[in-house]
Motif scaffolding. Structure first.
Motif, PDB file in Angstrom:
ATOM      1  N   ALA A  32      18.194 -18.625 -63.732  1.00  0.00           N
ATOM      2  CA  ALA A  32      18.794 -19.505 -62.742  1.00  0.00           C
ATOM      3  C   ALA A  32      19.493 -20.655 -63.460  1.00  0.00           C
ATOM      4  O   ALA A  32      19.375 -20.837 -64.659  1.00  0.00           O
TER       5      ALA A  32
ATOM      6  N   GLU B 258      22.713 -21.489 -46.902  1.00  0.00           N
ATOM      7  CA  GLU B 258      23.888 -21.878 -47.682  1.00  0.00           C
ATOM      8  C   GLU B 258      23.796 -23.342 -48.068  1.00  0.00           C
ATOM      9  O   GLU B 258      23.429 -24.191 -47.247  1.00  0.00           O
ATOM     10  N   ASP B 259      24.144 -23.654 -49.326  1.00  0.00           N
ATOM     11  CA  ASP B 259      24.160 -25.055 -49.724  1.00  0.00           C
ATOM     12  C   ASP B 259      25.587 -25.613 -49.630  1.00  0.00           C
ATOM     13  O   ASP B 259      26.508 -24.933 -49.176  1.00  0.00           O
TER      14      ASP B 259
ATOM     15  N   ASP C   4      26.995 -21.705 -52.035  1.00  0.00           N
ATOM     16  CA  ASP C   4      26.097 -20.721 -52.624  1.00  0.00           C
ATOM     17  C   ASP C   4      25.026 -20.308 -51.617  1.00  0.00           C
ATOM     18  O   ASP C   4      24.609 -21.115 -50.772  1.00  0.00           O
TER      19      ASP C   4
ATOM     20  N   TYR D 209      21.176 -18.620 -50.656  1.00  0.00           N
ATOM     21  CA  TYR D 209      19.805 -18.522 -51.152  1.00  0.00           C
ATOM     22  C   TYR D 209      18.999 -17.654 -50.190  1.00  0.00           C
ATOM     23  O   TYR D 209      19.159 -17.742 -48.973  1.00  0.00           O
TER      24      TYR D 209
ATOM     25  N   TYR E 262      16.033 -15.771 -54.565  1.00  0.00           N
ATOM     26  CA  TYR E 262      17.258 -15.515 -55.321  1.00  0.00           C
ATOM     27  C   TYR E 262      18.405 -16.404 -54.849  1.00  0.00           C
ATOM     28  O   TYR E 262      18.346 -17.050 -53.796  1.00  0.00           O
ATOM     29  N   LYS E 263      19.467 -16.392 -55.649  1.00  0.00           N
ATOM     30  CA  LYS E 263      20.687 -17.137 -55.350  1.00  0.00           C
ATOM     31  C   LYS E 263      21.890 -16.255 -55.631  1.00  0.00           C
ATOM     32  O   LYS E 263      21.913 -15.518 -56.617  1.00  0.00           O
TER      33      LYS E 263
ATOM     34  N   SER F  57      25.855 -17.005 -56.095  1.00  0.00           N
ATOM     35  CA  SER F  57      26.812 -18.100 -56.207  1.00  0.00           C
ATOM     36  C   SER F  57      28.091 -17.777 -55.450  1.00  0.00           C
ATOM     37  O   SER F  57      28.340 -16.636 -55.056  1.00  0.00           O
TER      38      SER F  57
ATOM     39  N   LEU G  63      15.613 -17.030 -58.877  1.00  0.00           N
ATOM     40  CA  LEU G  63      15.131 -18.388 -59.069  1.00  0.00           C
ATOM     41  C   LEU G  63      13.630 -18.448 -59.282  1.00  0.00           C
ATOM     42  O   LEU G  63      13.131 -19.305 -60.005  1.00  0.00           O
TER      43      LEU G  63
ATOM     44  N   THR H 169      16.016 -25.967 -58.034  1.00  0.00           N
ATOM     45  CA  THR H 169      16.812 -24.732 -57.967  1.00  0.00           C
ATOM     46  C   THR H 169      18.291 -24.977 -58.126  1.00  0.00           C
ATOM     47  O   THR H 169      19.076 -24.022 -58.243  1.00  0.00           O
TER      48      THR H 169
ATOM     49  N   PHE I 247      19.978 -26.426 -55.683  1.00  0.00           N
ATOM     50  CA  PHE I 247      20.504 -26.416 -54.331  1.00  0.00           C
ATOM     51  C   PHE I 247      21.217 -27.727 -54.038  1.00  0.00           C
ATOM     52  O   PHE I 247      20.635 -28.807 -54.160  1.00  0.00           O
TER      53      PHE I 247
END
Length: 504
Positions: free
Chosen positions: A47, A401-402, A406, A408, A434-435, A437, A445, A497, A499
Motif C-alpha cells: 500500500a 471513495e476518497d 480512489d 476502498y 484493498y484499494k 487507485s 492495505l 491507509t 485515505f
C-alpha cells in the motif's frame, strides 16, 4: 470450486446468510459458476502507507451472561452491515446473533444494535426478542437528523409465507431514547399460488441497509417474497434450480404522521430470463433526481448459469407515483462477474461502481469475483479480477471513495490461509482490505489473520474526517458462542491507509 447456497432454508435462513459471506456464492441449489477478467488491474505489492488496525470491539466478550442471553454473547455475535457514524462521532451497527436467547432464535440469539462511543465504550442499544419485534438484524442502520435509527431484521414479525414460523422480517425504528418500534412487518399479504409454496406478496426476508431520503422516506429490498415466477417459482422436479421462494421486491415506507408509516410496493421481480433479475441482496442508492439503483443476486441473462447471474437495475419515478424499471446491465458469469451482493456507488460523472462475489474467469470454470465500473451508457469494465490469493476474493462489501477518487473495499476470503482462515471459511482465507487507485492500480492495505483483528470482513467501509477507516468482520475475535472456534467477529479501525478525507 463451486459452492452451493441452500435455499431449502432454516437449516436455516441465517445459515444461508452466513454462507454467502464465507463462500463464493453459487446458484440456488445448483451452483452459479464463477469466472475471470475483462480488464485486470495490476496488483500492487504494498500500500502507499503502513496501515495499522485497531480492534474496537471483539464480540462474545461478556464475562457474565445475564439470564436469558446467549452464554458469553450478551454483547452480540457475527456483526453484519455497514456502520453508521452520527454527528457526535458515535458508531452504530448490528450483530445478527447473540443477545437474547428467546423467540425464533432461542439457541443462537436474535441479534442486537450496538453503539461505540468516540472514547471506545461499547454498549447495546437494543436486543431483539425474536418475536414481533424481529430477529437477525441485517445490513446495519441509517439515521435521521433527530438521532433516530432505522433498520431491517430478516426474521421475526409475521409468521407464514416463505419463512413460516421463523417470521418474514420487519422494518424497525429505534428512537433517540432507545425505544424500538416496528414500522412494518412483512408477509401481511399472504396467498398460496402453488400447493406447498405459501407466498408473501409484499416481500419476505429484508437483508440490506435501508436508504433514507431528505423527507424521511425509507427504501429497501427483500430477498424473497413477491412473485413466484421464473427463478422464484416452484421447482417442477427435483433437479430444478427454481426455489419457490419468490424473487423479492423493492419497497417504500413513507411517514404519515404520529409515528405511522405507509407501505408501498415499488417493484416485484419476475425472475424470468432476460427480463429483470431476481433476489436483490443489495440495498439501494439514489441520485439527485430520485432514481433508485440496485443489483440482484441472480436472474437476468443465463450466461454460465441457467438461472441468471444477476443484474444492475434502475427504478425511475414516473407519473402518479409509479416507478419505471430498467435493466442497466446483465452479468454473464464469465469475465464480467456474477452474483453481486454489494451495494453500488456513484462517482461525479454518473458512473456506477460495484463488486461481484463470483465470476471473473473468461471460461466460466472458476471465479472469485470482480470490481467493476458501469458507464452511464451501460458499458461495463472490470477494474480488478480477484484470484482468492493474496489479493483476496469474493467481495460482498460495497466501495468507498476518497477525495482523490480512489476506491476502498474489503473481501470475505483470500489473503491469509492459515489457522482459522483455512478451516472456518469454506472459500479459504480471512479476507483483506484493498484499494484501487484512480489510475487502476490495485493494492492490499491489510490482510486479516482471523485472530483478535477479525476475519471475513463483510460490509462497506466508512471513514472519518481524519481518514481513518471503520468496518466489521464476521469472524475472528473471541471464540465460543454461536460461531464456535471461528470467532464471533469484530469492529475494527484502520489507520494510515492514505485515505484522503479533505472533502469530508
Amino acid at each position: 470450486m463451486n459452492t452451493t447456497i441452500d435455499l431449502k432454508w432454516r437449516e436455516n435462513v441465517m445459515n444461508t446468510n452466513k454462507e454467502s459471506h464465507r463462500k463464493k456464492p453459487s446458484s440456488w441449489g445448483r451452483g452459479l459458476a464463477a469466472g475471470g477478467a475483462v480488464l485486470v488491474s495490476s496488483i500492487g505489492s504494498a500500500a502507499l502507507a503502513n496501515p495499522t488496525l485497531t480492534t474496537l470491539h471483539a464480540f462474545c466478550s461478556s464475562t457474565n451472561s445475564p439470564p436469558g442471553t446467549v452464554p458469553g454473547c450478551a454483547d452480540g455475535s457475527y456483526p453484519d452491515g455497514k456502520l453508521h457514524h452520527d454527528r457526535f462521532g458515535n458508531i452504530y451497527g448490528t450483530a445478527t446473533l447473540g443477545g437474547l436467547a428467546s423467540g425464533v432464535n432461542a439457541s443462537s440469539g436474535n441479534g442486537l444494535v450496538f453503539k461505540i462511543s468516540p472514547q471506545g465504550t461499547y454498549s447495546v442499544v437494543y436486543s431483539f426478542q425474536g418475536g414481533t419485534d424481529g430477529s437477525v438484524p441485517l445490513g446495519g442502520v441509517v439515521g435521521d437528523p433527530a438521532g433516530n435509527l432505522y433498520g431491517v431484521a430478516g426474521e421475526g414479525g409475521t409468521n407464514g409465507g416463505e419463512l413460516g414460523t421463523q417470521g418474514n422480517g420487519v422494518v424497525y425504528k429505534i428512537s433517540s431514547n432507545g425505544t424500538q418500534s416496528v414500522l412494518y412487518s412483512f408477509c401481511q399479504n399472504q396467498n398460496l399460488p402453488f400447493p406447498g409454496y405459501p407466498n408473501c406478496s409484499d416481500g419476505s426476508y429484508p437483508y440490506a441497509k435501508l436508504h433514507i431520503d431528505q423527507n424521511g422516506n425509507l427504501y429497501g429490498t427483500t430477498i424473497f417474497g413477491g412473485l413466484e415466477t421464473g427463478v422464484g417459482g416452484p421447482p417442477p422436479d427435483s433437479t430444478s434450480a427454481q426455489t419457490g421462494f419468490g424473487n423479492g421486491v423493492v419497497f417504500e415506507l413513507s411517514p404519515t404522521g404520529r409515528g405511522n408509516y405507509s407501505y408501498r410496493l415499488l417493484y416485484q421481480f419476475t425472475g424470468i430470463t432476460n427480463v429483470d433479475g431476481a433476489n436483490p441482496w443489495a440495498g439501494l442508492i439514489a441520485d439527485a433526481a430520485g432514481n433508485l439503483y440496485g443489483t440482484t443476486y441472480g436472474g437476468g441473462a443465463p450466461g454460465i448459469s441457467n438461472v441468471g447471474n444477476g443484474v444492475v437495475y434502475q427504478l425511475s419515478p414516473g407519473p402518479w407515483g409509479h416507478y419505471n424499471y430498467k435493466v442497466l446491465y446483465q452479468f454473464t458469469g464469465y469475465a464480467d462477474g456474477s452474483s453481486p451482493v454489494a451495494p453500488l456507488r456513484f462517482d461525479a460523472y454518473g458512473n456506477l461502481y460495484g463488486a461481484t462475489t463470483g465470476g471473473g474467469d473468461a471460461y466460466g470454470l472458476t471465479g472469485n469475483g470482480v470490481v467493476y465500473k458501469l458507464s452511464p451508457q451501460g458499458r461495463e469494465s472490470v477494474l480488478h479480477t480477484f484470484t482468492n490469493g493474496s489479493d483476496g476474493g469474493s467481495p460482498s462489501a460495497g466501495l468507498l471513495e476518497d477525495c482523490n477518487g480512489d476506491l476502498y473495499g474489503a473481501t470475505n476470503s483470500g489473503g491469509n490461509v492459515s489457522g482459522i482462515c483455512a478451516t472456518a471459511n469454506a472459500a479459504g482465507g480471512c479476507g483483506v482490505v484493498y484499494k484501487i487507485s484512480r489510475s487502476g492500480a490495485y493494492s492490499v492495505l491489510y490482510t486479516f489473520t482471523g485472530g483478535n483483528d477479525g476475519g471475513s470482513p463483510n460490509a462497506q467501509l466508512i471513514a472519518d474526517s481524519s481518514g481513518n477507516l471503520y468496518g466489521v468482520a464476521g469472524l475472528g475475535g473471541n471464540p465460543g458462542g454461536p460461531e464456535g472456534s471461528a470467532g464471533n467477529g469484530t469492529v475494527y479501525k484502520l489507520s494510515g491507509t492514505g485515505f484522503n478525507a479533505s472533502c469530508y
